[in-house]
Design an enzyme around this catalytic site. Structure first.
Site, short mmCIF file in Angstrom:
data_model
loop_
_atom_site.label_atom_id
_atom_site.label_comp_id
_atom_site.label_asym_id
_atom_site.label_seq_id
_atom_site.Cartn_x
_atom_site.Cartn_y
_atom_site.Cartn_z
N HIS A 280 0.82 -1.21 0.00
CA HIS A 280 0.00 0.00 0.00
C HIS A 280 0.86 1.26 0.00
O HIS A 280 2.05 1.25 0.35
CB HIS A 280 -0.96 0.00 1.18
CG HIS A 280 -0.30 0.16 2.52
ND1 HIS A 280 0.14 1.38 2.98
CD2 HIS A 280 0.00 -0.73 3.51
CE1 HIS A 280 0.67 1.25 4.18
NE2 HIS A 280 0.60 -0.03 4.52
N HIS B 126 -1.54 -2.87 -6.24
CA HIS B 126 -1.12 -3.14 -4.86
C HIS B 126 -2.30 -3.59 -4.03
O HIS B 126 -3.46 -3.36 -4.36
CB HIS B 126 -0.45 -1.91 -4.25
CG HIS B 126 -1.39 -0.84 -3.79
ND1 HIS B 126 -2.07 -0.91 -2.59
CD2 HIS B 126 -1.78 0.34 -4.35
CE1 HIS B 126 -2.81 0.17 -2.42
NE2 HIS B 126 -2.66 0.95 -3.49
N CYS B 127 -1.96 -4.25 -2.91
CA CYS B 127 -2.95 -4.54 -1.87
C CYS B 127 -2.36 -4.00 -0.57
O CYS B 127 -1.92 -2.85 -0.56
CB CYS B 127 -3.27 -6.04 -1.82
SG CYS B 127 -1.83 -7.13 -1.77
N ALA B 128 -2.33 -4.76 0.50
CA ALA B 128 -1.70 -4.28 1.72
C ALA B 128 -0.20 -4.57 1.70
O ALA B 128 0.62 -3.66 1.75
CB ALA B 128 -2.36 -4.92 2.94
N GLY C 186 1.22 -6.40 -0.83
CA GLY C 186 1.67 -6.50 -2.20
C GLY C 186 2.09 -7.89 -2.62
O GLY C 186 2.77 -8.05 -3.64
#
Length: 270
Positions: free
Chosen positions: A45, A159-161, A163
């Site tokens: 993130h 992206h996520c938290a 990645g």
């Protein structure tokens, strides 16, 4: 009119507040081509990006940032920093309530609770099941991402938290769509294990007991990128659709011309 894409060097920067950033350029395809540098990026993130980080990201010429976090993630880490002129697409790959109690236990649970839920391979099994579920139930989201990339969203950052999981699968699906070799996809995926890339484990109890070696061992499967996780996703594609081509065409609704546009946008033209 053909979009002029910036020429971005392949060297990896040291970002202070963004974990797990990298350009997936250079990965080989099965027909001898390579993913072009400066087209597709991945990271954790962007909520903690420093001004210098934001300046670097802005210089990439990004068109779209795909954020695969859900409401619980946003509450924990915060919203991404805003980059001028960049489109932000929040596309959760897990429901906001999915696993909320579980992750609360990861942060706040005592050793006995962690043992009961994560020991004896249960943590790794949970991760494998999650990868399989994302592949079979999030076809609409992955279809949207690929169609968007084919139309106008390159250069893009996913992206996520951390990645590694939701972003890792979305990158993997994107790379499969342009014919990148599975072994190369796996090699890129496993880079998320590098010490400077790993997402820090959040625990309320930061004491020696709360962060003991046993606690870290129990939590490790949740924060690792493991080849078996990605293999489970690829295996699920085969079991559900038979072949990668059928997954892309029937599961994700990609027409041949869409895949060609994807290849034109993401691969070197030489």
């Amino acid at each position: 009119m053909t979009q002029q894409l910036p020429q971005v060097p392949s060297t990896e920067p040291e970002l202070s507040g963004v974990r797990n950033f990298r350009d997936v350029g250079g990965l080989p395809t099965t027909d001898g081509r390579r993913v072009a540098h400066g087209r597709l990026f991945r990271s954790g993130h962007l909520a903690n990006a420093t001004p210098a980080d934001a300046a670097f990201l802005s210089a990439l010429g990004l068109h779209t940032i795909f954020d695969f976090r859900n409401a619980a993630d946003l509450k924990l880490d915060g919203a991404d920093v805003e980059l001028t002129g960049v489109r932000n697409v929040n596309l959760p790959l897990t429901d906001p309530a999915d696993g909320a109690e579980f992750w609360l236990m990861v942060r706040d649970g005592d050793l006995d609770q962690l043992r009961s839920l994560l020991s004896d391979g249960r943590a790794a099994t949970r991760m494998i099941d999650s990868y399989r579920t994302i592949i079979t139930t999030r076809t609409a989201e992955h279809s949207r991402v690929l169609h968007s990339l084919a139309e106008d969203s390159v250069p893009a950052l996913m992206h996520c938290a951390a990645g590694k999981d939701r972003a890792g699968l979305s990158i993997a699906v994107s790379l499969l769509a342009v014919g990148v070799e599975p072994e190369a996809i796996e090699a890129d995926y496993l880079k998320s294990n590098d010490p400077h890339r790993r997402y820090p484990i959040h625990r309320t109890d930061n004491s020696p007991t709360g962060m003991s070696s046993e606690v870290m061992e129990l939590l490790s499967p949740l924060f690792d990128a493991r080849a078996e996780y990605l293999a489970a996703a690829f295996e699920t594609i085969g079991k559900t659709w038979g072949t990668t081509d059928r997954y892309l065409t029937e599961g994700l609704g990609l027409a041949p011309e869409t895949r060609e546009r994807l290849r034109a946008r993401l691969l070197d033209q030489s």
